[in-house]
Design a protein around this motif. Structure first.
Motif, short mmCIF file in Angstrom:
data_model
loop_
_atom_site.label_atom_id
_atom_site.label_comp_id
_atom_site.label_asym_id
_atom_site.label_seq_id
_atom_site.Cartn_x
_atom_site.Cartn_y
_atom_site.Cartn_z
N CYS A 1 0.84 -1.18 0.00
CA CYS A 1 0.00 0.00 0.00
C CYS A 1 0.88 1.24 0.00
O CYS A 1 1.99 1.22 0.55
CB CYS A 1 -0.89 0.00 1.24
N TRP A 2 0.40 2.33 -0.59
CA TRP A 2 1.09 3.61 -0.56
C TRP A 2 0.49 4.45 0.55
O TRP A 2 -0.70 4.79 0.52
CB TRP A 2 0.96 4.33 -1.91
N LEU A 3 1.28 4.75 1.58
CA LEU A 3 0.81 5.52 2.73
C LEU A 3 1.75 6.69 3.00
O LEU A 3 2.94 6.62 2.68
CB LEU A 3 0.74 4.63 3.97
N GLY B 1 -0.17 13.16 8.21
CA GLY B 1 -0.74 14.12 7.27
C GLY B 1 -0.79 13.58 5.86
O GLY B 1 -0.58 12.40 5.60
N ASP B 2 -1.03 14.48 4.93
CA ASP B 2 -1.10 14.11 3.52
C ASP B 2 0.23 14.37 2.82
O ASP B 2 0.27 14.94 1.75
CB ASP B 2 -2.21 14.91 2.82
N GLY B 3 1.30 13.94 3.42
CA GLY B 3 2.62 14.19 2.86
C GLY B 3 3.00 13.18 1.80
O GLY B 3 2.16 12.47 1.25
N GLU B 4 4.29 13.09 1.56
CA GLU B 4 4.83 12.15 0.58
C GLU B 4 4.46 10.73 0.97
O GLU B 4 4.56 10.34 2.12
CB GLU B 4 6.35 12.31 0.56
N LYS B 5 4.04 9.96 -0.01
CA LYS B 5 3.68 8.57 0.25
C LYS B 5 4.85 7.66 -0.11
O LYS B 5 5.56 7.89 -1.06
CB LYS B 5 2.43 8.18 -0.53
N ILE B 6 5.01 6.62 0.71
CA ILE B 6 6.01 5.60 0.44
C ILE B 6 5.33 4.24 0.50
O ILE B 6 4.20 4.11 1.01
CB ILE B 6 7.20 5.67 1.42
N LEU B 7 6.02 3.23 0.02
CA LEU B 7 5.46 1.89 -0.01
C LEU B 7 5.51 1.25 1.38
O LEU B 7 6.54 1.27 2.05
CB LEU B 7 6.25 1.02 -1.00
N TYR B 8 4.37 0.72 1.79
CA TYR B 8 4.27 -0.03 3.05
C TYR B 8 3.89 -1.46 2.71
O TYR B 8 3.19 -1.71 1.73
CB TYR B 8 3.20 0.57 3.96
N LEU B 9 4.34 -2.37 3.55
CA LEU B 9 4.07 -3.79 3.33
C LEU B 9 3.38 -4.40 4.54
O LEU B 9 3.59 -3.97 5.67
CB LEU B 9 5.38 -4.55 3.09
N LEU C 1 -1.93 -5.14 -4.25
CA LEU C 1 -1.94 -3.72 -3.92
C LEU C 1 -3.28 -3.39 -3.28
O LEU C 1 -4.34 -3.71 -3.83
CB LEU C 1 -1.73 -2.86 -5.16
N VAL C 2 -3.25 -2.77 -2.12
CA VAL C 2 -4.45 -2.41 -1.37
C VAL C 2 -4.64 -0.89 -1.44
O VAL C 2 -3.66 -0.15 -1.28
CB VAL C 2 -4.30 -2.86 0.11
N PRO C 3 -5.86 -0.40 -1.66
CA PRO C 3 -6.09 1.05 -1.67
C PRO C 3 -5.72 1.67 -0.32
O PRO C 3 -5.95 1.07 0.74
CB PRO C 3 -7.59 1.18 -1.92
N SER C 4 -5.16 2.87 -0.34
CA SER C 4 -4.72 3.55 0.88
C SER C 4 -5.83 3.66 1.91
O SER C 4 -5.62 3.44 3.10
CB SER C 4 -4.18 4.94 0.55
N ALA C 5 -7.03 4.02 1.48
CA ALA C 5 -8.15 4.20 2.41
C ALA C 5 -8.46 2.90 3.15
O ALA C 5 -8.72 2.90 4.35
CB ALA C 5 -9.40 4.68 1.67
N ARG C 6 -8.41 1.79 2.45
CA ARG C 6 -8.68 0.49 3.08
C ARG C 6 -7.58 0.13 4.07
O ARG C 6 -7.84 -0.38 5.17
CB ARG C 6 -8.81 -0.59 2.02
#
Length: 88
Positions: free
Chosen positions: A6-8, A13-21, A65-70
């Protein structure tokens, strides 16, 4: 094994997103750099996404890949459940 990406945002906040596992359903989300066995070096592109090379590798390997909101919703539920267990 339930392997998801997921990209979080790095911060709340709504800053730069990085890949989370997430390597198991019961485990929380962690930055891709916390898993050296899965991570590959980032591309040296100014302003490029942190984790993009790892994302490409894991997508080819069958990760979901999971949506960020989920992911955020699930993450909140896990934190709530853990805090409830600690208070009992």
């Amino acid at each position: 094994m339930n392997r998801q990406m997921c990209w979080l945002s790095k911060s709340s906040g709504d800053g730069e997103k990085i890949l989370y596992l997430q390597v198991e359903a019961n485990k929380g989300w962690r930055p891709y750099t916390a898993y050296p066995q899965f991570a590959v070096p980032d591309y040296q592109i100014p302003g490029g996404s942190k984790g993009w090379a790892t994302y490409q590798k894991l997508l080819k390997a069958g990760w979901t890949l999971v949506p960020s909101a989920r992911a955020n919703e699930f993450s909140t539920q896990v934190e709530y459940s853990e805090s409830m267990l600690q208070n009992q």
